[in-house]
Write an enzyme that holds these catalytic residues in place. Structure first.
Site, PDB file in Angstrom:
ATOM      1  N   ASP A 156       2.995   9.744   0.464  1.00  0.00           N
ATOM      2  CA  ASP A 156       3.312   8.383   0.004  1.00  0.00           C
ATOM      3  C   ASP A 156       3.018   7.368   1.107  1.00  0.00           C
ATOM      4  O   ASP A 156       3.796   6.439   1.352  1.00  0.00           O
ATOM      5  CB  ASP A 156       4.776   8.305  -0.431  1.00  0.00           C
ATOM      6  CG  ASP A 156       5.037   7.167  -1.415  1.00  0.00           C
ATOM      7  OD1 ASP A 156       4.064   6.560  -1.889  1.00  0.00           O
ATOM      8  OD2 ASP A 156       6.221   6.881  -1.701  1.00  0.00           O
TER       9      ASP A 156
ATOM     10  N   HIS B  90      -1.094   4.789  -0.821  1.00  0.00           N
ATOM     11  CA  HIS B  90      -1.403   3.392  -1.089  1.00  0.00           C
ATOM     12  C   HIS B  90      -2.596   2.932  -0.250  1.00  0.00           C
ATOM     13  O   HIS B  90      -2.667   3.233   0.935  1.00  0.00           O
ATOM     14  CB  HIS B  90      -0.198   2.496  -0.767  1.00  0.00           C
ATOM     15  CG  HIS B  90       1.055   2.883  -1.485  1.00  0.00           C
ATOM     16  ND1 HIS B  90       1.494   2.230  -2.626  1.00  0.00           N
ATOM     17  CD2 HIS B  90       1.972   3.854  -1.226  1.00  0.00           C
ATOM     18  CE1 HIS B  90       2.626   2.800  -3.038  1.00  0.00           C
ATOM     19  NE2 HIS B  90       2.934   3.776  -2.200  1.00  0.00           N
TER      20      HIS B  90
END
Length: 432
Positions: A321, A65
């Site tokens: 992640d 992200h």
């Protein structure tokens, strides 16, 4: 001329299944020679004694992200790439959940332009972009998949569950001829409810709402049925339960075109870790909000099944992640904290100590699931260490110790349960 000679370095090359000690000569960003003893090299070569160090192909993160655009206080493209280099990751695939999201050609162009402006002259990391599958307040509409594919997205992934199975069916039908990766996060929000940790004995004991295993497995079973009927290759993200591993194993044995990954924290920790006190030392946080993840950490049986699934090849890769959040966002009660933690800079050292040093995985196998196999899941050609190749490599010191603190991290955020702790193993940065 920029010339670098690594002497007596341990080379891990999963592409050629090679684990050896040799010299490596790199000139102007290209591997020139890999030999037992390199005696001829340019006069101004920087020579480094690398005994005890590891050199392998650059690591690859399947999905991470970026705060920018929209949430620059969490992470910018520049800080993300710096964290990536500090952790040994030479390729990053960024999820489309920026603000505005990457759900149209303008959003993708905006993110690409920001990356061009923010990255320095270093060749790595190479950034890839996932295009959003859906758009709208509740993800009720399909994006212009063909348009995004033509602009060069690496694949399609919302990063959130796509629970409208009718829409998902159409998405898989449209994506089949585009030959692009599609990654799906399997979760049934109706079954998950307001849960914040895995349902079981520990959730009852800690008094936290639980997420049942079936929230993941029922959604996964539906996805597998669609893949079986349509035939579009799919990557299953964030596998977190033992039952999911069983379902994926069965599906692969039947020949379904699927790959799967779990995250590094789900391999290292389970529900027992949640009662650890927050490293922020705040009296009103009995549980560490940095362990609030989605999907939640599994029970011990889930964690063991994930490790075994990785060894058996049922799970193809480990994803980081990386999910940065600001101090203010994470310094709240466990149930109120946004799910996610950073990991690019600390994943390799912690995985190495937990699995390679204990003999659960070979060094080559760990490197494979962090580099070669994630590349394949993205549809990319994996990097290797053969001469004449671009020097896409990671130099790792498995015995070096350091303390995970805000000043020692390149990321703008420090939402990790290892904050303030000493860890062993560190990537050594150098310029190609």
């Amino acid at each position: 001329m920029n010339s670098k000679l690594f002497k007596k370095v341990r080379i891990l090359d999963p592409v050629f299944d090679a684990d050896q000690v040799a010299d490596v000569l790199i000139i102007d960003g290209k591997i020139v020679a890999v030999e037992k003893n390199i005696s001829q090299f340019p006069t101004k070569t920087d020579i480094q004694d690398c005994q005890g160090l590891i050199l392998g192909p650059g690591l690859v993160d399947l999905y991470c992200h970026s705060g920018e655009p929209g949430f620059e206080e969490r992470e910018t493209i520049e800080s993300l790439t710096q964290a990536s280099r500090a952790g040994g990751f030479t390729r990053l695939a960024i999820l489309p959940d920026t603000f505005p999201p990457v759900d149209n050609s303008a959003g993708l162009a905006r993110l690409q332009n920001l990356a061009t402006q923010a990255t320095d002259k270093s060749a790595f990391p190479v950034l890839y972009y996932w295009g959003a599958i859906t758009q709208g307040v509740k993800g009720e509409h399909m994006t212009e998949l063909g348009e995004l594919a033509a602009m060069g997205v690496v694949g399609f992934a919302d990063g959130l569950p796509l629970e409208n199975l009718g829409l998902l069916r159409r998405v898989l039908e449209y994506l089949k001829p585009l030959n692009k990766s599609v990654a799906l996060f399997c979760n049934n929000s109706g079954l998950a409810g307001n849960g914040v940790m895995r349902e079981g004995y520990d959730s009852i004991r800690l008094g936290l709402p639980g997420v049942p295993t079936m929230a993941e497995t029922s959604a996964l079973a539906a996805v597998l049925e669609l893949v079986d009927a349509i035939g579009t290759p799919v990557h299953i993200m964030r596998v977190s339960t033992a039952r999911s591993v069983e379902l994926i194993r069965t599906a692969k044995n039947r020949g379904l075109p699927i790959t799967a990954s779990t995250t590094w924290m789900h391999l290292l920790l389970d529900t027992l870790a949640i009662e650890a006190k927050s490293p922020l030392n705040t009296d009103f946080l009995p549980y560490d909000p940095n362990l609030r993840l989605d999907p939640p950490l599994g029970n011990s049986s889930d964690r063991l099944a994930l490790v075994q699934g990785l060894k058996d090849g049922v799970l193809d890769a480990i994803a980081i992640d990386h999910a940065p959040f600001s101090y203010e966002e994470k310094t709240v009660a466990f149930c109120e904290a946004p799910p996610g933690a950073i990991g690019l800079e600390i994943a390799l050292p912690l995985l190495w100590q937990s699995f390679v040093e204990t003999g659960q995985l070979s060094a080559l196998d760990l490197w494979r699931v962090l580099s070669t196999l994630p590349s394949k899941c993205l549809g990319l050609i994996p990097g290797d260490l053969k001469p004449q190749k671009l020097a896409e490599v990671t130099l790792f010191a498995p015995q070096e110790t350091w303390v995970v603190e805000k000043p020692t991290l390149k990321s703008r955020s420090f939402n990790t349960p290892w904050l303030g702790k000493k860890i062993q193993g560190r990537v050594l940065e150098w310029q190609v």
